[in-house]
Design an enzyme around this catalytic site. Sequence first.
Site, PDB file in Angstrom:
ATOM      1  N   MET A 290       0.859  -1.178   0.000  1.00 63.51           N
ATOM      2  CA  MET A 290       0.000   0.000   0.000  1.00 63.51           C
ATOM      3  C   MET A 290       0.895   1.227   0.000  1.00 63.51           C
ATOM      4  SD  MET A 290      -2.892   1.447  -0.133  1.00 63.51           S
ATOM      5  CE  MET A 290      -3.078   3.225  -0.186  1.00 63.51           C
ATOM      6  N   GLU A 291       0.663   2.108  -0.958  1.00 59.02           N
ATOM      7  CA  GLU A 291       1.567   3.213  -1.268  1.00 59.02           C
ATOM      8  C   GLU A 291       1.398   4.418  -0.357  1.00 59.02           C
ATOM      9  OE1 GLU A 291      -2.131   3.648  -3.962  1.00 59.02           O
ATOM     10  OE2 GLU A 291      -0.909   2.020  -3.164  1.00 59.02           O
ATOM     11  N   HIS A 315       6.184  -1.363  -7.866  1.00 66.22           N
ATOM     12  CA  HIS A 315       4.823  -0.867  -8.100  1.00 66.22           C
ATOM     13  C   HIS A 315       4.484   0.252  -7.116  1.00 66.22           C
ATOM     14  CE1 HIS A 315       0.605  -1.318  -9.458  1.00 66.22           C
ATOM     15  NE2 HIS A 315       0.315  -0.989  -8.197  1.00 66.22           N
ATOM     16  N   GLU A 316       4.769   0.021  -5.829  1.00 67.65           N
ATOM     17  CA  GLU A 316       4.423   1.026  -4.822  1.00 67.65           C
ATOM     18  C   GLU A 316       5.265   2.294  -4.978  1.00 67.65           C
ATOM     19  OE1 GLU A 316       1.756   0.252  -3.528  1.00 67.65           O
ATOM     20  OE2 GLU A 316       1.856  -1.874  -4.002  1.00 67.65           O
ATOM     21  N   HIS A 319       3.738   4.543  -7.537  1.00 69.00           N
ATOM     22  CA  HIS A 319       2.574   5.297  -7.080  1.00 69.00           C
ATOM     23  C   HIS A 319       2.956   6.692  -6.570  1.00 69.00           C
ATOM     24  CE1 HIS A 319      -1.040   3.000  -7.502  1.00 69.00           C
ATOM     25  NE2 HIS A 319      -0.551   1.933  -6.898  1.00 69.00           N
ATOM     26  N   GLU A 338      -3.970   2.874 -10.949  1.00 71.78           N
ATOM     27  CA  GLU A 338      -3.373   1.537 -11.046  1.00 71.78           C
ATOM     28  C   GLU A 338      -2.913   1.172 -12.448  1.00 71.78           C
ATOM     29  OE1 GLU A 338      -2.426   0.201  -8.555  1.00 71.78           O
ATOM     30  OE2 GLU A 338      -3.682   0.929  -6.929  1.00 71.78           O
ATOM     31  N   ASP A 396     -15.059  -1.227  -3.308  1.00 72.47           N
ATOM     32  CA  ASP A 396     -14.371  -2.496  -3.083  1.00 72.47           C
ATOM     33  C   ASP A 396     -15.096  -3.667  -3.733  1.00 72.47           C
ATOM     34  OD1 ASP A 396     -11.924  -2.203  -1.929  1.00 72.47           O
ATOM     35  OD2 ASP A 396     -12.610  -2.400   0.139  1.00 72.47           O
ATOM     36  N   TYR A 404      -5.674  -2.602 -13.018  1.00 70.39           N
ATOM     37  CA  TYR A 404      -4.227  -2.711 -13.125  1.00 70.39           C
ATOM     38  C   TYR A 404      -3.817  -3.167 -14.534  1.00 70.39           C
ATOM     39  CZ  TYR A 404      -4.266  -2.787  -7.949  1.00 70.39           C
ATOM     40  OH  TYR A 404      -4.448  -2.496  -6.621  1.00 70.39           O
TER      41      TYR A 404
END
Length: 658
Positions: A290-291, A315-316, A319, A338, A396, A404
């Site tokens: 989680m970024e 990936h993070e 972000h 994403e 969610d 993504y």
Amino acid sequence: MSDPTTQSNYLDIATRHLSLEWTVDFEAQTISGKAVYELEVRREGVREVIFDTAAVVIDSAEVEGETVEFSLGSAHEVMGSALRIALPNAVTSTSGGDRETDKEEKVIRLAVKYSTTKESTALQWLDKEQTQGGKFPFLFSQCQPIYARSLVPIQDTSSMKFTYDARITAILPVLMSAIRVSPSSTGPPHDGKEIGKDQVTYVYRQPVPIPSYLIAIASGNVRYKPLQVPEGKEWTSGVWAEEELVDAAEWEFREDTTKFLAAEEEIITPYRFGVYDLLVLPPSFPYGGMENACLTFVTPTLLTGDRTLTDVVVHEITHSWFGNGVTHINACHFWLNEGWTTYIERLLLQIIYTPAHRAFSYLIGSKGLYDDLKLYESTPRYQRLQIDFEYGENPDDAYSTIPYDKGANFLLYIERTLGGLDVFLPYVKDYVKTFMGKSITTQDWKDHLYTYYRTHGTKDDVKALDSIDWDAWLHGEGLTLPVPMEYDMTLAHQSNVLAERWDKARQETDLSELFDSSDLQNLDSNQIVVFLERLQSFPALPKAHIDFLGEVYGLSNTPNAEIRLRFYEVALLDPVSPAASVYAQLAAAWVVGKDVERGVIKGRMKFCRPVFRAIHAVNQELAISTYVEHKLSFHPIARNLIEKVSPLTQYTWSKRNM
């Protein structure tokens, strides 16, 4: 454009700075204290502030030091309760003149005293037995997409950004998504006081405006290890983890973290948050990473001892520009965060390694993409990139790999349509420069794309953009991409050949003559993943073959969770096979952590959701009993998504609802 996930009146009056004064109570499992807001009046005559809240207790409210009335609305199932705070007329008037012409700015200072409750979706409180060390409890938050409202009364929308500072008092070290002011990260743990007994106040500041979902807190028996930063950089980096894990965590991430961050600066723009730290959380953390600004949260499933899963950190890191920098205006445009991040993450693989590595990453992602497109076959609007969520709908419900991988493929398709990276990469830099610090819509992005190529490109570039079926990519549904995408298969060749050998050997009885551990000698972990995914495209193997497969390659007990997941998917491919009944038991033990010391839950949804689906297809009673027994050890977000639509507790589980 209003955000369909918030009840706040952020278009009328908006938070520009937040100050937090919190006390963390591990025994009561609450955070209590005060939130002080600097609010900018955006509309003349506004008479109240409306904050989003969920599962919090409000004690009092003050405006400019004077106690004022407040009311808490009835609880909406998704959005929680609207907190309405009255604003005196004298406070909201702008002393004459038109704000648009005289540029007068009206700022209101408001304070709310409150506490969280045990029902907070944003917070997970872990008993000491659920941690690596087993000595102290642990707390961590997860506010994305709309759970900050259960941590603090807030205008919980990514449409606006604010700075914040915090003073947090606790008996365990505290981390936040901000720059630490005191005590020093490199000083004695817990400022030299007794951990678990003495209270220490931790001070943080976040000078870069961020959306509410990036507020984050963690508290536990953590330690810090600095990472070496390339010379000349104006940022620092380090790793935090529980005392027992910090050395392994530092080893795992020290080679790639700062290297990738520095490389990304070269192709995009300088990193602007000042600090890039990693925190390795306990296993119940529901995501790979989680970024959170300044402090990326990561799952301990990345600690494989061979640095093979550090692409999650890449990936993070990405972000920091795409999401934390250029932000989606609301959940309907989540793919902007994403899709862009995944696209740039894979571009970095090409720049640092080879074009084949970039293509291979797209290939690995394709299986998850097509699995999730199939998963949402009954709710096809969740197959879209741009989803028009209804007011009060939970974003969610649509969480998957689609934004993504479909998003990354869309951007790759645009790159190819325009003629390649030489044409597209200069645009990417301009995109970030133009929208850094802002929240945008998909239309904002598309308009900028056209404007850039009309200004800096050629007529052929604009014609190329016109040739794209924008509606199919952004709003299209179905089980395939709008345009078939081809990737370099170089790195997949050995994996596919080995899978085909196993498929052809399904009638053989003496497998030791055909296969041995050297088969994997020249394959890295990603190639092993592709090998196992390729096996899933063939009919299920006999049980004896699966047994030998797991034994000869060490797949049945590998600490690499990505590989172990795929092995179980191979073993459970045919739900009625003899192999499935045996391996369902083993997979159930693995997904709840019974095969690791102290029974720590493996709560990463990437693993637990598909494994529970597969187990349920084989043995419903086993899936239900396993989940119910360990339910409270999963993060609230994971529980919600596992149980969605057909709750396990009602024993009406549906495969599509995992």
